[in-house]
Design a protein around this motif. Sequence first.
Motif, mmCIF file in Angstrom:
data_model
loop_
_atom_site.group_PDB
_atom_site.id
_atom_site.type_symbol
_atom_site.label_atom_id
_atom_site.label_comp_id
_atom_site.label_asym_id
_atom_site.label_seq_id
_atom_site.Cartn_x
_atom_site.Cartn_y
_atom_site.Cartn_z
ATOM 1 N N ALA A 19 -3.233 23.630 -21.462
ATOM 2 C CA ALA A 19 -2.089 24.108 -20.677
ATOM 3 C C ALA A 19 -0.928 23.131 -20.755
ATOM 4 N N ASP A 25 3.529 28.092 -24.108
ATOM 5 C CA ASP A 25 2.078 28.174 -23.984
ATOM 6 C C ASP A 25 1.502 27.976 -25.386
ATOM 7 N N VAL A 52 6.141 30.887 -21.842
ATOM 8 C CA VAL A 52 5.402 31.451 -20.714
ATOM 9 C C VAL A 52 6.086 32.730 -20.253
ATOM 10 N N VAL A 101 2.208 26.833 -17.186
ATOM 11 C CA VAL A 101 1.595 27.571 -18.299
ATOM 12 C C VAL A 101 0.477 28.480 -17.807
#
Length: 334
Positions: A110, A258, A265, A291
């Motif tokens: 993440a 991401d 995102v 994220v």
Amino acid sequence: MAENVFVPVVAELEPPAVPAPGWPLHRLAGTTMGTHWSVQAYAPPGVRAERLHAATVRELDHAVALFSTWHAHSEVARCNAAPAGSWRFSPACWALVADSLAWAEASGGAVDPTLGALVDLWGFGPGGPRPAHAPLPTRDEIATALQASGWQRVRLDAAQRTLHKPAGLRLDFSGIAKGWAVDRVSARLEREGARAHLVEVGGELKARGLKPDLQPWWVALEGGPRSLLALIDMAVATSGDAHRHFAHGGRRYAHTIDGRAGRPVAHGTTAVTVLHADAAQADAQATALTVLAPAQALAWADRQGLAALITLRSDDGLQQCMSRAMAAMLERGA
């Protein structure tokens, strides 16, 4: 009037520093890393503002020399330009490289400092923004950038301070470097005698001590309805799409990528604020929670005991949710 007022519970072995009567308040400001910085610091009468300003600038320039992808001679930029193979880092740079990759592993990617190729592809890197009428990156372009990204693709040798990278992989610490710099400036101000201060770099903040009237450093939180936070010996970082984004086809594309999908995102989170003792940690955790999908982000924050405030954009406007640690700081009736 603020809609929310947050007052953390400070549990410290030592009480917060309090300036002695008569200590002047120095207000300093400048630019760095493509953004603004500011310092408010109480210092002994013998410590001049010029000295504190010079010390602050030295620390910020050091951060740029290590981590900037916008300056070709920075340590990270030279690593990115090098061919595949091992790159040996300086001790200061190595510390953040190792920490960032540990955070990447813990968060399942993440937060990931290896996404430079994707950051550039989407127009948020040193190559500049995508042309206004250019099409979005194609699936093939995204797939190619993904092949040159990913924290699992690098190998570390802590004893040698080396990172082995595949061809095309580019590091990008834009989601963490400002917090790291805030920590460095704060520590430097303490060494200069200014133990009570508030440091801000591009919206990431860290406070030490109290004001002479024993008040905390009150700061307004970004990204949602007006909220105030009493900051005492803590840092706060906000990750969001307010300042760096572009619109295409009626849709908003934020700068937070991401790395698992290779795209910005897109689940409605517009801002995440995290409190932590260290600004670098707060910065990294705010990126990770941005994220993650909102429900996952809250669950992660609660497992980690993080104080986090998440702002979501929907057809009904902005909505906020908070972790249990953040909710415990909320002053009822404020």
